[in-house]
Design a protein around this motif. Structure first.
Motif, PDB file in Angstrom:
ATOM      1  N   UNK A  36      33.478  42.210  34.322  1.00 24.35           N
ATOM      2  CA  UNK A  36      34.836  41.766  34.433  1.00 24.35           C
ATOM      3  C   UNK A  36      34.800  40.232  35.126  1.00 24.35           C
ATOM      4  N   UNK A  37      35.555  39.044  34.499  1.00 27.64           N
ATOM      5  CA  UNK A  37      35.419  37.712  34.953  1.00 27.64           C
ATOM      6  C   UNK A  37      36.468  37.985  36.079  1.00 27.64           C
ATOM      7  N   UNK A  38      36.272  36.649  36.982  1.00 29.13           N
ATOM      8  CA  UNK A  38      36.937  36.456  38.218  1.00 29.13           C
ATOM      9  C   UNK A  38      38.474  36.506  37.622  1.00 29.13           C
ATOM     10  N   UNK A  39      38.936  35.731  36.755  1.00 26.69           N
ATOM     11  CA  UNK A  39      40.191  35.953  36.194  1.00 26.69           C
ATOM     12  C   UNK A  39      40.621  37.412  36.057  1.00 26.69           C
ATOM     13  N   UNK A  40      40.043  38.091  35.377  1.00 28.18           N
ATOM     14  CA  UNK A  40      40.362  39.627  34.998  1.00 28.18           C
ATOM     15  C   UNK A  40      40.422  40.394  35.869  1.00 28.18           C
ATOM     16  N   UNK A  41      39.630  40.026  37.097  1.00 25.45           N
ATOM     17  CA  UNK A  41      39.774  40.943  38.168  1.00 25.45           C
ATOM     18  C   UNK A  41      41.081  40.535  39.073  1.00 25.45           C
ATOM     19  N   UNK A  42      41.399  39.316  38.956  1.00 24.18           N
ATOM     20  CA  UNK A  42      42.515  38.874  39.615  1.00 24.18           C
ATOM     21  C   UNK A  42      43.783  39.562  39.059  1.00 24.18           C
ATOM     22  N   UNK A  43      43.792  39.350  37.815  1.00 27.63           N
ATOM     23  CA  UNK A  43      44.765  40.148  36.867  1.00 27.63           C
ATOM     24  C   UNK A  43      44.901  41.648  37.067  1.00 27.63           C
ATOM     25  N   UNK A  44      43.858  42.343  37.326  1.00 29.92           N
ATOM     26  CA  UNK A  44      43.755  43.692  37.484  1.00 29.92           C
ATOM     27  C   UNK A  44      44.201  44.096  38.874  1.00 29.92           C
ATOM     28  N   UNK A  45      44.041  43.401  39.817  1.00 29.46           N
ATOM     29  CA  UNK A  45      44.396  43.727  41.351  1.00 29.46           C
ATOM     30  C   UNK A  45      45.852  42.689  41.480  1.00 29.46           C
ATOM     31  N   UNK A  46      46.988  43.107  41.143  1.00 33.99           N
ATOM     32  CA  UNK A  46      47.909  42.269  41.050  1.00 33.99           C
ATOM     33  C   UNK A  46      48.350  41.384  42.307  1.00 33.99           C
ATOM     34  N   UNK A 114      43.241  50.845  36.347  1.00 36.33           N
ATOM     35  CA  UNK A 114      43.536  51.718  37.056  1.00 36.33           C
ATOM     36  C   UNK A 114      43.987  53.023  36.037  1.00 36.33           C
ATOM     37  N   UNK A 115      44.740  53.005  35.052  1.00 38.32           N
ATOM     38  CA  UNK A 115      45.172  53.974  34.331  1.00 38.32           C
ATOM     39  C   UNK A 115      43.670  54.541  33.665  1.00 38.32           C
TER      40      UNK A 115
ATOM     41  N   UNK B   8      50.311  48.689  43.250  1.00 40.93           N
ATOM     42  CA  UNK B   8      49.747  49.217  41.808  1.00 40.93           C
ATOM     43  C   UNK B   8      50.052  50.821  41.966  1.00 40.93           C
ATOM     44  N   UNK B   9      50.213  51.382  40.872  1.00 41.46           N
ATOM     45  CA  UNK B   9      50.591  52.922  40.903  1.00 41.46           C
ATOM     46  C   UNK B   9      49.271  53.493  40.446  1.00 41.46           C
ATOM     47  N   UNK B  10      48.444  54.244  41.161  1.00 39.22           N
ATOM     48  CA  UNK B  10      47.423  54.659  40.604  1.00 39.22           C
ATOM     49  C   UNK B  10      46.475  55.601  41.542  1.00 39.22           C
ATOM     50  N   UNK B  11      45.639  56.299  41.247  1.00 39.87           N
ATOM     51  CA  UNK B  11      45.106  57.409  42.162  1.00 39.87           C
ATOM     52  C   UNK B  11      44.307  56.719  43.180  1.00 39.87           C
ATOM     53  N   UNK B  12      43.452  55.728  42.986  1.00 36.04           N
ATOM     54  CA  UNK B  12      42.465  55.277  43.766  1.00 36.04           C
ATOM     55  C   UNK B  12      43.393  54.351  44.933  1.00 36.04           C
TER      56      UNK B  12
END
Lengths: 213, 213
Positions: A36-46, A114-115, B8-12
DNA sequence: CCGCATCCCATGTGATACTG
DNA sequence: CAGTATCACATGGGATGCGG
Protein backbone atom coordinates in the motif's frame (compact mmCIF):
# COMPACT_ATOMS: atom_id res chain seq x y z
CA UNK A 1 12.09 5.70 18.62
CA UNK A 2 12.53 2.46 20.50
CA UNK A 3 9.07 1.46 21.56
CA UNK A 4 8.44 1.69 25.25
CA UNK A 5 9.30 -1.61 26.75
CA UNK A 6 7.70 -3.62 29.49
CA UNK A 7 10.80 -4.53 31.48
CA UNK A 8 10.17 -8.18 30.84
CA UNK A 9 11.95 -10.75 28.69
CA UNK A 10 9.37 -12.88 26.92
CA UNK A 11 7.64 -13.58 23.63
CA UNK A 12 4.39 -11.73 24.18
CA UNK A 13 6.21 -8.78 25.66
CA UNK A 14 8.57 -8.61 22.72
CA UNK A 15 5.71 -8.81 20.24
CA UNK A 16 3.93 -5.97 21.97
CA UNK A 17 7.05 -3.86 21.87
CA UNK A 18 7.19 -4.34 18.10
CA UNK A 19 3.54 -4.05 17.06
CA UNK A 20 1.68 -3.20 20.26
CA UNK A 21 1.51 0.56 19.79
CA UNK A 22 -1.75 2.10 18.83
CA UNK A 23 -2.59 1.74 15.09
CA UNK A 24 0.40 -0.51 14.39
CA UNK A 25 -1.49 -3.76 14.00
CA UNK A 26 -4.06 -2.08 11.77
CA UNK A 27 -1.30 -0.99 9.43
CA UNK A 28 -0.10 -4.58 9.39
CA UNK A 29 -3.62 -5.78 8.71
CA UNK A 30 -3.94 -3.63 5.63
CA UNK A 31 -0.50 -4.59 4.38
CA UNK A 32 -1.45 -8.25 4.72
CA UNK A 33 -3.90 -7.62 1.86
CA UNK A 34 -1.14 -6.21 -0.29
CA UNK A 35 1.43 -3.43 -0.61
CA UNK A 36 0.00 0.00 0.00
CA UNK A 37 1.05 3.56 -0.60
CA UNK A 38 1.14 6.10 2.18
CA UNK A 39 -2.08 7.67 1.02
CA UNK A 40 -3.82 4.34 0.68
CA UNK A 41 -2.93 3.48 4.25
CA UNK A 42 -4.19 6.86 5.41
CA UNK A 43 -7.45 6.28 3.56
CA UNK A 44 -7.86 2.80 5.03
CA UNK A 45 -7.32 4.03 8.57
CA UNK A 46 -9.93 6.74 8.57
CA UNK A 47 -8.89 8.72 11.57
CA UNK A 48 -5.20 8.18 11.92
CA UNK A 49 -3.30 11.45 12.23
CA UNK A 50 -0.68 11.81 9.57
CA UNK A 51 2.12 12.27 12.06
CA UNK A 52 1.18 9.03 13.79
CA UNK A 53 1.06 7.16 10.52
CA UNK A 54 4.49 8.45 9.60
CA UNK A 55 5.85 7.56 13.03
CA UNK A 56 4.42 4.04 12.96
CA UNK A 57 5.78 3.38 9.50
CA UNK A 58 9.25 4.27 10.70
CA UNK A 59 8.96 2.17 13.83
CA UNK A 60 7.66 -0.82 11.91
CA UNK A 61 10.55 -0.52 9.52
CA UNK A 62 13.03 -0.35 12.37
CA UNK A 63 11.35 -3.42 13.84
CA UNK A 64 11.83 -5.34 10.60
CA UNK A 65 8.11 -5.78 10.10
CA UNK A 66 7.64 -3.66 6.99
CA UNK A 67 9.85 -2.04 4.37
CA UNK A 68 9.62 0.69 1.80
CA UNK A 69 9.82 -0.57 -1.72
CA UNK A 70 10.02 1.48 -4.90
CA UNK A 71 7.39 0.25 -7.31
CA UNK A 72 7.62 1.85 -10.71
CA UNK A 73 8.43 5.37 -9.51
CA UNK A 74 6.16 5.40 -6.48
CA UNK A 75 6.93 4.18 -3.01
CA UNK A 76 4.87 1.45 -1.46
CA UNK A 77 5.04 -0.14 1.94
CA UNK A 78 5.02 -3.88 2.19
CA UNK A 79 5.50 -6.50 4.83
CA UNK A 80 8.82 -8.25 5.24
CA UNK A 81 8.72 -12.05 5.43
CA UNK A 82 8.81 -11.71 9.19
CA UNK A 83 5.96 -9.24 9.11
CA UNK A 84 3.93 -11.61 7.00
CA UNK A 85 4.20 -14.13 9.79
CA UNK A 86 1.79 -11.93 11.71
CA UNK A 87 -1.04 -13.21 9.54
CA UNK A 88 -2.16 -15.90 12.03
CA UNK A 89 -2.08 -13.33 14.79
CA UNK A 90 -4.19 -10.83 12.89
CA UNK A 91 -6.64 -13.50 11.75
CA UNK A 92 -7.03 -14.85 15.27
CA UNK A 93 -7.44 -11.34 16.58
CA UNK A 94 -9.98 -10.53 13.92
CA UNK A 95 -11.97 -13.69 14.56
CA UNK A 96 -12.05 -12.96 18.27
CA UNK A 97 -13.06 -9.34 17.85
CA UNK A 98 -15.66 -10.22 15.24
CA UNK A 99 -17.64 -12.05 17.87
CA UNK A 100 -17.86 -8.89 19.95
CA UNK A 101 -19.06 -6.69 17.11
CA UNK A 102 -22.45 -5.30 17.91
CA UNK A 103 -24.25 -2.82 15.77
CA UNK A 104 -21.98 -0.21 14.25
CA UNK A 105 -21.95 3.26 15.72
CA UNK A 106 -22.78 6.09 13.42
CA UNK A 107 -19.27 7.27 12.77
CA UNK A 108 -17.92 3.81 12.19
CA UNK A 109 -17.12 3.00 8.61
CA UNK A 110 -16.18 -0.15 6.76
CA UNK A 111 -13.08 -0.16 4.62
CA UNK A 112 -12.28 -2.63 1.85
CA UNK A 113 -9.24 -3.90 3.73
CA UNK A 114 -11.00 -4.38 7.04
CA UNK A 115 -13.84 -6.21 5.34
CA UNK A 116 -11.44 -8.37 3.38
CA UNK A 117 -9.67 -9.40 6.55
CA UNK A 118 -12.97 -10.12 8.28
CA UNK A 119 -13.97 -12.39 5.44
CA UNK A 120 -10.63 -14.15 5.64
CA UNK A 121 -11.05 -14.59 9.36
CA UNK A 122 -14.52 -16.05 8.94
CA UNK A 123 -13.57 -18.28 6.01
CA UNK A 124 -13.97 -21.99 6.70
CA UNK A 125 -11.63 -23.66 4.28
CA UNK A 126 -12.67 -27.15 5.29
CA UNK A 127 -16.30 -26.39 4.54
CA UNK A 128 -15.54 -24.60 1.31
CA UNK A 129 -13.41 -27.49 0.10
CA UNK A 130 -16.47 -29.64 -0.46
CA UNK A 131 -18.54 -26.95 -2.15
CA UNK A 132 -18.55 -25.93 -5.82
CA UNK A 133 -16.43 -22.96 -6.79
CA UNK A 134 -18.46 -19.81 -6.36
CA UNK A 135 -17.98 -16.12 -6.98
CA UNK A 136 -19.86 -13.59 -4.87
CA UNK A 137 -20.22 -9.88 -5.31
CA UNK A 138 -20.59 -8.41 -1.84
CA UNK A 139 -21.54 -4.80 -1.34
CA UNK A 140 -21.45 -3.66 2.27
CA UNK A 141 -21.52 -0.13 3.51
CA UNK A 142 -20.29 1.39 0.30
CA UNK A 143 -17.56 -1.20 -0.15
CA UNK A 144 -17.79 -3.58 -3.07
CA UNK A 145 -15.74 -6.74 -3.05
CA UNK A 146 -15.39 -9.65 -5.40
CA UNK A 147 -15.18 -12.83 -3.35
CA UNK A 148 -14.01 -15.93 -5.16
CA UNK A 149 -14.10 -19.25 -3.40
CA UNK A 150 -12.46 -22.14 -5.19
CA UNK A 151 -12.18 -25.25 -3.08
CA UNK A 152 -10.20 -24.38 0.03
CA UNK A 153 -8.82 -21.26 -1.63
CA UNK A 154 -10.24 -17.81 -0.98
CA UNK A 155 -9.55 -14.73 -3.02
CA UNK A 156 -10.99 -11.35 -2.15
CA UNK A 157 -10.42 -8.42 -4.44
CA UNK A 158 -11.74 -4.95 -4.97
CA UNK A 159 -13.92 -4.10 -7.88
CA UNK A 160 -16.28 -6.48 -9.53
CA UNK A 161 -16.50 -9.13 -12.19
CA UNK A 162 -18.67 -12.08 -13.14
CA UNK A 163 -20.36 -13.51 -10.09
CA UNK A 164 -22.80 -16.27 -9.27
CA UNK A 165 -24.50 -14.12 -6.70
CA UNK A 166 -24.37 -10.40 -6.02
CA UNK A 167 -25.88 -8.97 -2.89
CA UNK A 168 -25.95 -5.78 -0.96
CA UNK A 169 -26.08 -5.60 2.80
CA UNK A 170 -25.91 -3.26 5.69
CA UNK A 171 -23.62 -4.09 8.54
CA UNK A 172 -26.26 -6.60 9.51
CA UNK A 173 -24.31 -9.01 7.38
CA UNK A 174 -22.41 -9.55 10.58
CA UNK A 175 -25.42 -11.34 11.96
CA UNK A 176 -25.62 -13.58 8.95
CA UNK A 177 -22.03 -14.70 9.42
CA UNK A 178 -22.50 -15.18 13.14
CA UNK A 179 -25.46 -17.44 12.49
CA UNK A 180 -27.72 -15.11 14.41
CA UNK A 181 -29.77 -14.60 11.26
CA UNK A 182 -30.62 -17.35 8.79
CA UNK A 183 -30.13 -16.62 5.08
CA UNK A 184 -33.87 -16.67 4.52
CA UNK A 185 -34.59 -14.28 7.33
CA UNK A 186 -31.70 -12.07 6.31
CA UNK A 187 -33.39 -11.60 2.96
CA UNK A 188 -36.89 -11.35 4.39
CA UNK A 189 -35.86 -8.74 6.92
CA UNK A 190 -34.05 -6.70 4.31
CA UNK A 191 -30.71 -7.11 6.04
CA UNK A 192 -29.43 -8.56 2.79
CA UNK A 193 -30.72 -7.50 -0.60
CA UNK A 194 -30.17 -9.75 -3.59
CA UNK A 195 -28.97 -7.91 -6.66
CA UNK A 196 -28.12 -10.50 -9.28
CA UNK A 197 -27.66 -14.21 -9.64
CA UNK A 198 -29.08 -17.14 -7.77
CA UNK A 199 -30.38 -16.09 -4.42
CA UNK A 200 -30.22 -19.53 -2.90
CA UNK A 201 -26.44 -19.22 -2.97
CA UNK A 202 -26.66 -16.95 0.04
CA UNK A 203 -26.95 -20.10 2.13
CA UNK A 204 -23.72 -21.36 0.67
CA UNK A 205 -22.13 -18.03 1.49
CA UNK A 206 -23.28 -18.31 5.09
CA UNK A 207 -21.87 -21.83 5.32
CA UNK A 208 -18.55 -20.75 3.87
CA UNK A 209 -18.16 -17.70 6.07
CA UNK A 210 -19.11 -18.41 9.63
CA UNK A 211 -17.96 -17.24 13.03
CA UNK A 212 -20.28 -18.11 15.86
CA UNK A 213 -20.38 -16.04 18.99
CA UNK B 1 -14.11 4.26 30.26
CA UNK B 2 -14.97 3.15 26.75
CA UNK B 3 -11.66 2.48 25.10
CA UNK B 4 -10.75 4.91 22.41
CA UNK B 5 -12.10 3.61 19.18
CA UNK B 6 -10.71 3.57 15.70
CA UNK B 7 -13.75 4.79 13.81
CA UNK B 8 -13.92 1.55 11.92
CA UNK B 9 -16.33 -1.36 12.05
CA UNK B 10 -14.37 -4.60 11.84
CA UNK B 11 -13.06 -7.57 13.76
CA UNK B 12 -9.48 -6.50 14.29
CA UNK B 13 -10.57 -3.00 15.20
CA UNK B 14 -13.04 -4.30 17.73
CA UNK B 15 -10.47 -6.60 19.28
CA UNK B 16 -8.02 -3.73 19.65
CA UNK B 17 -10.68 -1.63 21.31
CA UNK B 18 -11.18 -4.36 23.89
CA UNK B 19 -7.63 -5.55 24.61
CA UNK B 20 -5.42 -3.23 22.59
CA UNK B 21 -4.53 -0.79 25.33
CA UNK B 22 -1.09 -0.91 26.81
CA UNK B 23 -0.63 -3.74 29.37
CA UNK B 24 -4.04 -5.26 28.69
CA UNK B 25 -2.88 -8.30 26.76
CA UNK B 26 -0.20 -9.00 29.35
CA UNK B 27 -2.85 -9.16 32.03
CA UNK B 28 -4.75 -11.59 29.84
CA UNK B 29 -1.60 -13.62 29.33
CA UNK B 30 -1.08 -14.08 33.04
CA UNK B 31 -4.72 -14.91 33.61
CA UNK B 32 -4.51 -17.58 30.95
CA UNK B 33 -2.22 -19.45 33.33
CA UNK B 34 -4.79 -19.25 36.09
CA UNK B 35 -6.77 -16.88 38.30
CA UNK B 36 -4.64 -14.24 39.94
CA UNK B 37 -4.99 -11.80 42.77
CA UNK B 38 -4.34 -8.12 42.32
CA UNK B 39 -0.96 -8.37 43.99
CA UNK B 40 0.03 -11.38 41.95
CA UNK B 41 -0.75 -9.52 38.76
CA UNK B 42 1.26 -6.56 39.95
CA UNK B 43 4.18 -8.84 40.75
CA UNK B 44 4.00 -10.52 37.35
CA UNK B 45 3.98 -7.20 35.49
CA UNK B 46 7.07 -5.74 37.04
CA UNK B 47 6.71 -2.13 36.12
CA UNK B 48 3.00 -1.55 35.80
CA UNK B 49 1.84 1.40 37.89
CA UNK B 50 -0.88 0.46 40.30
CA UNK B 51 -3.32 2.98 38.91
CA UNK B 52 -2.88 1.57 35.42
CA UNK B 53 -3.41 -1.96 36.66
CA UNK B 54 -6.57 -0.89 38.42
CA UNK B 55 -7.81 0.94 35.33
CA UNK B 56 -7.12 -1.99 33.02
CA UNK B 57 -8.85 -4.43 35.32
CA UNK B 58 -11.96 -2.28 35.23
CA UNK B 59 -11.86 -1.89 31.48
CA UNK B 60 -11.35 -5.60 30.91
CA UNK B 61 -14.30 -6.33 33.16
CA UNK B 62 -16.46 -3.87 31.27
CA UNK B 63 -15.34 -5.53 28.05
CA UNK B 64 -16.44 -8.93 29.32
CA UNK B 65 -12.95 -10.35 29.14
CA UNK B 66 -12.31 -10.87 32.84
CA UNK B 67 -14.33 -10.93 36.03
CA UNK B 68 -13.76 -10.59 39.73
CA UNK B 69 -14.49 -13.76 41.62
CA UNK B 70 -14.57 -14.22 45.36
CA UNK B 71 -12.45 -17.23 46.25
CA UNK B 72 -12.68 -18.16 49.88
CA UNK B 73 -12.56 -14.65 51.29
CA UNK B 74 -10.09 -13.16 48.82
CA UNK B 75 -10.81 -11.68 45.45
CA UNK B 76 -9.22 -13.12 42.36
CA UNK B 77 -9.44 -12.06 38.76
CA UNK B 78 -10.15 -14.68 36.16
CA UNK B 79 -10.95 -14.81 32.49
CA UNK B 80 -14.50 -15.15 31.30
CA UNK B 81 -15.15 -17.87 28.72
CA UNK B 82 -14.91 -15.19 26.07
CA UNK B 83 -11.62 -13.99 27.50
CA UNK B 84 -10.27 -17.50 27.44
CA UNK B 85 -10.84 -17.54 23.71
CA UNK B 86 -7.90 -15.16 23.48
CA UNK B 87 -5.56 -18.06 24.10
CA UNK B 88 -4.81 -18.69 20.40
CA UNK B 89 -4.17 -14.99 19.94
CA UNK B 90 -1.75 -14.80 22.85
CA UNK B 91 0.01 -17.98 21.82
CA UNK B 92 0.40 -16.80 18.24
CA UNK B 93 1.60 -13.44 19.47
CA UNK B 94 4.06 -15.06 21.82
CA UNK B 95 5.42 -17.38 19.15
CA UNK B 96 5.91 -14.47 16.80
CA UNK B 97 7.59 -12.27 19.37
CA UNK B 98 9.75 -15.12 20.59
CA UNK B 99 11.51 -15.17 17.27
CA UNK B 100 12.53 -11.56 17.69
CA UNK B 101 13.92 -11.97 21.18
CA UNK B 102 17.57 -11.11 21.22
CA UNK B 103 19.67 -11.01 24.32
CA UNK B 104 17.85 -9.58 27.31
CA UNK B 105 18.64 -6.10 28.44
CA UNK B 106 19.85 -5.66 31.97
CA UNK B 107 16.60 -4.48 33.47
CA UNK B 108 14.54 -7.16 31.77
CA UNK B 109 13.35 -9.90 34.04
CA UNK B 110 11.66 -13.22 33.50
CA UNK B 111 8.47 -14.00 35.36
CA UNK B 112 6.98 -17.43 35.93
CA UNK B 113 3.91 -16.56 33.91
CA UNK B 114 5.77 -15.14 30.95
CA UNK B 115 8.06 -18.15 30.86
CA UNK B 116 5.13 -20.52 31.14
CA UNK B 117 3.45 -18.89 28.19
CA UNK B 118 6.63 -18.97 26.15
CA UNK B 119 6.93 -22.68 26.78
CA UNK B 120 3.34 -23.17 25.74
CA UNK B 121 3.95 -21.18 22.59
CA UNK B 122 7.01 -23.23 21.72
CA UNK B 123 5.42 -26.57 22.56
CA UNK B 124 5.11 -28.93 19.62
CA UNK B 125 2.32 -31.27 20.55
CA UNK B 126 2.72 -33.39 17.45
CA UNK B 127 6.36 -34.04 18.25
CA UNK B 128 5.73 -34.67 21.92
CA UNK B 129 2.98 -37.14 21.13
CA UNK B 130 5.52 -39.71 19.94
CA UNK B 131 7.94 -39.23 22.82
CA UNK B 132 7.88 -40.85 26.26
CA UNK B 133 6.33 -38.86 29.07
CA UNK B 134 8.97 -36.65 30.62
CA UNK B 135 9.19 -34.22 33.51
CA UNK B 136 11.68 -31.39 33.40
CA UNK B 137 12.76 -28.99 36.09
CA UNK B 138 13.67 -25.76 34.39
CA UNK B 139 15.35 -22.95 36.27
CA UNK B 140 15.77 -19.76 34.26
CA UNK B 141 16.65 -16.36 35.58
CA UNK B 142 15.53 -17.08 39.10
CA UNK B 143 12.29 -18.72 37.97
CA UNK B 144 11.81 -22.40 38.65
CA UNK B 145 9.18 -24.33 36.74
CA UNK B 146 8.08 -27.91 36.67
CA UNK B 147 7.39 -28.90 33.08
CA UNK B 148 5.48 -32.11 32.55
CA UNK B 149 5.05 -33.47 29.06
CA UNK B 150 2.74 -36.41 28.68
CA UNK B 151 2.00 -37.29 25.10
CA UNK B 152 0.48 -34.27 23.43
CA UNK B 153 -0.39 -32.74 26.81
CA UNK B 154 1.73 -30.07 28.44
CA UNK B 155 1.52 -28.97 32.02
CA UNK B 156 3.68 -26.20 33.44
CA UNK B 157 3.53 -25.40 37.12
CA UNK B 158 5.49 -23.44 39.64
CA UNK B 159 7.61 -25.12 42.24
CA UNK B 160 9.32 -28.43 41.79
CA UNK B 161 8.79 -32.14 42.09
CA UNK B 162 10.23 -35.35 40.75
CA UNK B 163 11.82 -34.79 37.38
CA UNK B 164 13.72 -36.79 34.80
CA UNK B 165 16.00 -33.89 34.10
CA UNK B 166 16.65 -30.68 35.99
CA UNK B 167 18.66 -27.92 34.43
CA UNK B 168 19.50 -24.31 35.02
CA UNK B 169 19.94 -21.79 32.26
CA UNK B 170 20.47 -18.15 31.59
CA UNK B 171 18.27 -16.46 29.06
CA UNK B 172 20.43 -18.22 26.48
CA UNK B 173 17.88 -20.98 26.71
CA UNK B 174 16.12 -18.96 24.08
CA UNK B 175 18.84 -19.98 21.63
CA UNK B 176 18.35 -23.62 22.47
CA UNK B 177 14.67 -23.42 21.66
CA UNK B 178 15.30 -21.49 18.48
CA UNK B 179 17.69 -24.16 17.30
CA UNK B 180 20.51 -21.66 17.17
CA UNK B 181 22.38 -23.72 19.73
CA UNK B 182 22.46 -27.50 19.78
CA UNK B 183 21.86 -29.27 23.10
CA UNK B 184 25.48 -30.42 23.22
CA UNK B 185 26.85 -26.98 22.58
CA UNK B 186 24.40 -25.43 24.99
CA UNK B 187 25.90 -27.58 27.72
CA UNK B 188 29.48 -27.18 26.54
CA UNK B 189 29.18 -23.41 26.37
CA UNK B 190 27.63 -23.23 29.78
CA UNK B 191 24.40 -21.73 28.47
CA UNK B 192 22.63 -24.65 30.11
CA UNK B 193 23.85 -26.31 33.27
CA UNK B 194 22.64 -29.79 34.13
CA UNK B 195 21.59 -30.17 37.74
CA UNK B 196 20.04 -33.59 38.15
CA UNK B 197 18.83 -36.47 36.04
CA UNK B 198 19.78 -37.73 32.64
CA UNK B 199 21.52 -35.04 30.65
CA UNK B 200 20.78 -36.57 27.30
CA UNK B 201 17.14 -35.64 27.82
CA UNK B 202 18.03 -32.06 26.98
CA UNK B 203 17.85 -33.10 23.35
CA UNK B 204 14.33 -34.31 23.89
CA UNK B 205 13.51 -31.02 25.54
CA UNK B 206 14.84 -29.13 22.52
CA UNK B 207 12.77 -31.30 20.20
CA UNK B 208 9.65 -30.78 22.24
CA UNK B 209 10.02 -27.03 22.55
CA UNK B 210 11.06 -25.45 19.34
CA UNK B 211 10.42 -22.16 17.58
CA UNK B 212 12.74 -21.44 14.68
CA UNK B 213 13.47 -17.92 13.66
C1' DC C 1 -1.44 16.22 -5.22
C1' DC C 2 1.23 13.04 -2.37
C1' DG C 3 4.14 12.27 1.46
C1' DC C 4 5.21 13.64 5.18
C1' DA C 5 6.73 17.42 9.24
C1' DT C 6 5.26 20.90 12.74
C1' DC C 7 2.44 22.87 16.19
C1' DC C 8 -0.74 22.82 19.89
C1' DC C 9 -3.81 20.95 23.04
C1' DA C 10 -6.46 17.02 25.15
C1' DT C 11 -5.74 12.70 27.08
C1' DG C 12 -3.38 8.69 28.67
C1' DT C 13 0.52 7.11 31.19
C1' DG C 14 3.93 6.64 35.00
C1' DA C 15 5.96 7.44 39.54
C1' DT C 16 4.91 8.40 44.04
C1' DA C 17 2.08 9.00 47.87
C1' DC C 18 -1.79 7.81 50.32
C1' DT C 19 -6.11 5.43 52.31
C1' DG C 20 -9.65 1.76 53.79
C1' DC D 1 -3.19 -6.06 50.63
C1' DA D 2 -6.04 -3.77 47.31
C1' DG D 3 -6.65 -0.36 45.45
C1' DT D 4 -7.31 5.48 44.96
C1' DA D 5 -5.37 10.32 44.45
C1' DT D 6 -2.30 13.43 42.61
C1' DC D 7 0.66 15.56 39.43
C1' DA D 8 4.50 15.78 35.92
C1' DC D 9 5.13 14.19 31.51
C1' DA D 10 4.84 11.56 27.16
C1' DT D 11 1.86 10.35 23.54
C1' DG D 12 -2.08 10.81 20.58
C1' DG D 13 -5.31 13.68 17.85
C1' DG D 14 -6.44 17.31 14.71
C1' DA D 15 -5.23 21.11 11.94
C1' DT D 16 -2.00 23.11 9.13
C1' DG D 17 2.21 23.78 6.41
C1' DC D 18 5.42 22.62 2.90
C1' DG D 19 8.68 20.61 -0.33
C1' DG D 20 9.08 17.51 -4.31
Amino acid sequence: MAARDYGEYGGVTRALELVGERWALLIVRDLLIGPRRYGELAAGLPRIPSNILAARLKELQAAGVIRRAPRSRVIVYELTPYGRELEPVVLAFGAWGFKAMGEPRDEQIITPDSMTMDLRAAFRASVAASLPATAYGARVGGVELLVRVNGAALQVTRGDGPVDLAFSAGPGIHRLISGELSPDRAIASGAVELLRGRGELLGRFASTFHLAA
